[in-house]
Write a protein that holds these residues in place. Sequence first.
Motif, PDB file in Angstrom:
ATOM      1  N   LYS A  50       6.916  35.167   5.349  1.00 42.56           N
ATOM      2  CA  LYS A  50       5.962  35.722   4.387  1.00 42.56           C
ATOM      3  C   LYS A  50       5.018  36.710   5.080  1.00 42.56           C
ATOM      4  O   LYS A  50       4.691  37.767   4.532  1.00 42.56           O
ATOM      5  CB  LYS A  50       5.175  34.598   3.722  1.00 42.56           C
ATOM      6  CG  LYS A  50       6.032  33.681   2.848  1.00 42.56           C
ATOM      7  CD  LYS A  50       5.216  32.649   2.114  1.00 42.56           C
ATOM      8  CE  LYS A  50       4.489  33.270   0.948  1.00 42.56           C
ATOM      9  NZ  LYS A  50       3.841  32.253   0.089  1.00 42.56           N
ATOM     10  N   GLN A  51       4.599  36.361   6.293  1.00 41.12           N
ATOM     11  CA  GLN A  51       3.689  37.234   7.035  1.00 41.12           C
ATOM     12  C   GLN A  51       4.330  38.584   7.331  1.00 41.12           C
ATOM     13  O   GLN A  51       3.678  39.628   7.214  1.00 41.12           O
ATOM     14  CB  GLN A  51       3.291  36.555   8.352  1.00 41.12           C
ATOM     15  CG  GLN A  51       2.379  37.401   9.236  1.00 41.12           C
ATOM     16  CD  GLN A  51       2.079  36.702  10.564  1.00 41.12           C
ATOM     17  OE1 GLN A  51       2.257  35.498  10.702  1.00 41.12           O
ATOM     18  NE2 GLN A  51       1.606  37.467  11.537  1.00 41.12           N
ATOM     19  N   TYR A  52       5.613  38.567   7.680  1.00 40.93           N
ATOM     20  CA  TYR A  52       6.303  39.813   8.035  1.00 40.93           C
ATOM     21  C   TYR A  52       7.113  40.383   6.875  1.00 40.93           C
ATOM     22  O   TYR A  52       7.868  41.340   7.061  1.00 40.93           O
ATOM     23  CB  TYR A  52       7.202  39.571   9.247  1.00 40.93           C
ATOM     24  CG  TYR A  52       6.426  39.255  10.504  1.00 40.93           C
ATOM     25  CD1 TYR A  52       5.795  40.258  11.239  1.00 40.93           C
ATOM     26  CD2 TYR A  52       6.288  37.938  10.941  1.00 40.93           C
ATOM     27  CE1 TYR A  52       5.066  39.967  12.376  1.00 40.93           C
ATOM     28  CE2 TYR A  52       5.559  37.633  12.079  1.00 40.93           C
ATOM     29  CZ  TYR A  52       4.948  38.644  12.793  1.00 40.93           C
ATOM     30  OH  TYR A  52       4.231  38.349  13.925  1.00 40.93           O
ATOM     31  N   ASP A  53       6.970  39.768   5.688  1.00 38.15           N
ATOM     32  CA  ASP A  53       7.631  40.251   4.474  1.00 38.15           C
ATOM     33  C   ASP A  53       9.132  40.453   4.702  1.00 38.15           C
ATOM     34  O   ASP A  53       9.680  41.539   4.509  1.00 38.15           O
ATOM     35  CB  ASP A  53       6.987  41.561   4.000  1.00 38.15           C
ATOM     36  CG  ASP A  53       7.459  41.947   2.598  1.00 38.15           C
ATOM     37  OD1 ASP A  53       7.860  41.051   1.838  1.00 38.15           O
ATOM     38  OD2 ASP A  53       7.422  43.154   2.267  1.00 38.15           O
ATOM     39  N   THR A  54       9.801  39.384   5.123  1.00 37.38           N
ATOM     40  CA  THR A  54      11.221  39.475   5.430  1.00 37.38           C
ATOM     41  C   THR A  54      11.920  38.179   5.053  1.00 37.38           C
ATOM     42  O   THR A  54      11.292  37.120   4.990  1.00 37.38           O
ATOM     43  CB  THR A  54      11.426  39.748   6.939  1.00 37.38           C
ATOM     44  OG1 THR A  54      12.825  39.877   7.216  1.00 37.38           O
ATOM     45  CG2 THR A  54      10.867  38.613   7.789  1.00 37.38           C
ATOM     46  N   ASP A  55      13.202  38.267   4.785  1.00 28.70           N
ATOM     47  CA  ASP A  55      13.978  37.047   4.554  1.00 28.70           C
ATOM     48  C   ASP A  55      14.870  36.740   5.748  1.00 28.70           C
ATOM     49  O   ASP A  55      15.684  35.824   5.715  1.00 28.70           O
ATOM     50  CB  ASP A  55      14.803  37.151   3.277  1.00 28.70           C
ATOM     51  CG  ASP A  55      15.893  38.210   3.345  1.00 28.70           C
ATOM     52  OD1 ASP A  55      15.871  39.029   4.298  1.00 28.70           O
ATOM     53  OD2 ASP A  55      16.757  38.249   2.451  1.00 28.70           O
ATOM     54  N   ILE A  56      14.697  37.513   6.834  1.00 32.02           N
ATOM     55  CA  ILE A  56      15.438  37.255   8.065  1.00 32.02           C
ATOM     56  C   ILE A  56      14.470  37.462   9.224  1.00 32.02           C
ATOM     57  O   ILE A  56      13.916  38.542   9.416  1.00 32.02           O
ATOM     58  CB  ILE A  56      16.684  38.162   8.175  1.00 32.02           C
ATOM     59  CG1 ILE A  56      17.404  37.916   9.501  1.00 32.02           C
ATOM     60  CG2 ILE A  56      16.344  39.621   7.967  1.00 32.02           C
ATOM     61  CD1 ILE A  56      18.756  38.598   9.594  1.00 32.02           C
ATOM     62  N   LEU A  57      14.230  36.421   9.976  1.00 34.17           N
ATOM     63  CA  LEU A  57      13.215  36.397  11.023  1.00 34.17           C
ATOM     64  C   LEU A  57      13.882  36.326  12.390  1.00 34.17           C
ATOM     65  O   LEU A  57      14.867  35.608  12.568  1.00 34.17           O
ATOM     66  CB  LEU A  57      12.317  35.172  10.828  1.00 34.17           C
ATOM     67  CG  LEU A  57      11.156  34.970  11.791  1.00 34.17           C
ATOM     68  CD1 LEU A  57       9.993  35.885  11.410  1.00 34.17           C
ATOM     69  CD2 LEU A  57      10.699  33.504  11.766  1.00 34.17           C
TER      70      LEU A  57
END
Length: 523
Positions: free
Chosen positions: A66-73
């Motif tokens: 959520k912090q990096y606005d991504t669905d792949i970390l």
Amino acid sequence: MDDLRSIRTLATVIVSTVGAVWVIRRTLKNRSRLPLPPGPKGLPLIGNLLDMPLDSSWEKYHAWCKQYDTDILYLNVAGKSMVILDTVEAANELLEKRSLIYSGRPRMPMVVELMGWDFNLGMMDYGNVWRKHRRLAQQTLHPSSSRPFRPHIVKATRNLLNLFLERPQDLERNLRHMVAETVIAVTYGLQVKKEDDLYFKIAEEGSGAMGRVASASTKYLVNAFPILKYVPEWVPGADFQRIAREGKVLAKNMVETPYSAANAAFEAGEAEPSFVSASLQKMKEGNEGDVYQEEIIKNSAGAVYAAGSRTTVSIVLSCLLALVKNPAILKKAQKELDTVLDSGSLPTFDDEPDLPYVTAVVNEAFRWRDVAPLAVPHKLSAEDEYKGYRIPAGSIVIANGWAMLHDEKIYPDPFTFNPERFFKDGKLDLETQRDPAHACWGFGRRICPGRFMGYSSVWLAVASIISTFDIEKPRDENGNEVEPQEEYNTAGLTIMAKPFAYELKPRSQEKAEVIRQSLSFST
């Protein structure tokens, strides 16, 4: 003329090969220039090692996404690439559609190589050996093939109800007995009558030792530096070798002892229907010789208990905790059961289509408290690209099932236990309302082969308990209700509810008598 054709054919092959190599190299070169997926910035050499959560890691991973606005970390853990998939879309695209390169398993030196759990299908790396074990499990545990095993589930469930009459405060202990009885009967055709039973004890000891080590995997340096597995046990600091040696003995007992008994019963013509007897019969008949081999049958049977024991207990415990906290849901489920079942009868698998609300309760339990929030990690065998990001070969890839099953876009108010979410226009709808099975059993080629039997065991246990018992909030000395705590052990691969306050009693003397009478029909 023929020579000319041959020269032209050879030239075409050479040009095509050179062209293909050029395209592949160019693609890989371009891909290597792509950025890695977003994630927290790490330190030199150790990367994100100090950032790694020690508990409830799925929540931290989701917060980072959520912090990096991504669905792949992306995380770099001491030089090892780790990729977290936070949505169903990402998991389906990579683990399902590209399963050929996403079906490996990371190396697990302590458990697999030192403790002897290389027999376990779930921990095997992707390859020919895994495929043979997987095919056997898939064929034997398929709903149609495993139907003859259902009487074992029914008998263990009836025995569970009787245990609740005898010791209503031993919730987890009773459930563990039921699961051990079910799995050992289904797998080997052997009967577990008491908790000091040999098969019960060796299964508990073997699986328990592995669980303790797996839940503390970061404690063992051999997992980070596999070369340490060659360090002798007498060397100071090598106590892990003693733990592994003792665990290996327990694992061998768990695999060998019940299999030997089941094989002997089969040879004597006295075997009960089971995973082992069905497989041995096919081996005897010469069916699919590459799969039905004794070593594969023995290994696969040993893996079945390890896969099913803890998960079933965890789901039923979570469901009962939710029912204690939500008495209106319990009453509604009981009303449905009372309407469908004849007086004096207990639920059977044949009743499932007529009990949609009970089915919704069970499915909500699977969603609400996912047993394995991160499942078992996958390993990527070749460099890949997703959404313009480069995923390095060898990356550990983890599907955050917890995030998927608590996605507010799919499940509004996701932290509330609400079976109604699976109804549409007054009817049970596990398609458009998103069946939790899409995320709670794993993904792609590594999806749990025992999921059908696992679900069936949970459904019958929950339906039977709701039908016969009231489970309520306890009251203090002043008659006030005591709210049970929602606390979980979350350090390992699976979660388990900690003991919570409750009162359990038969709904009536008639129900208690039905339970007692059911034992004579299930023996």
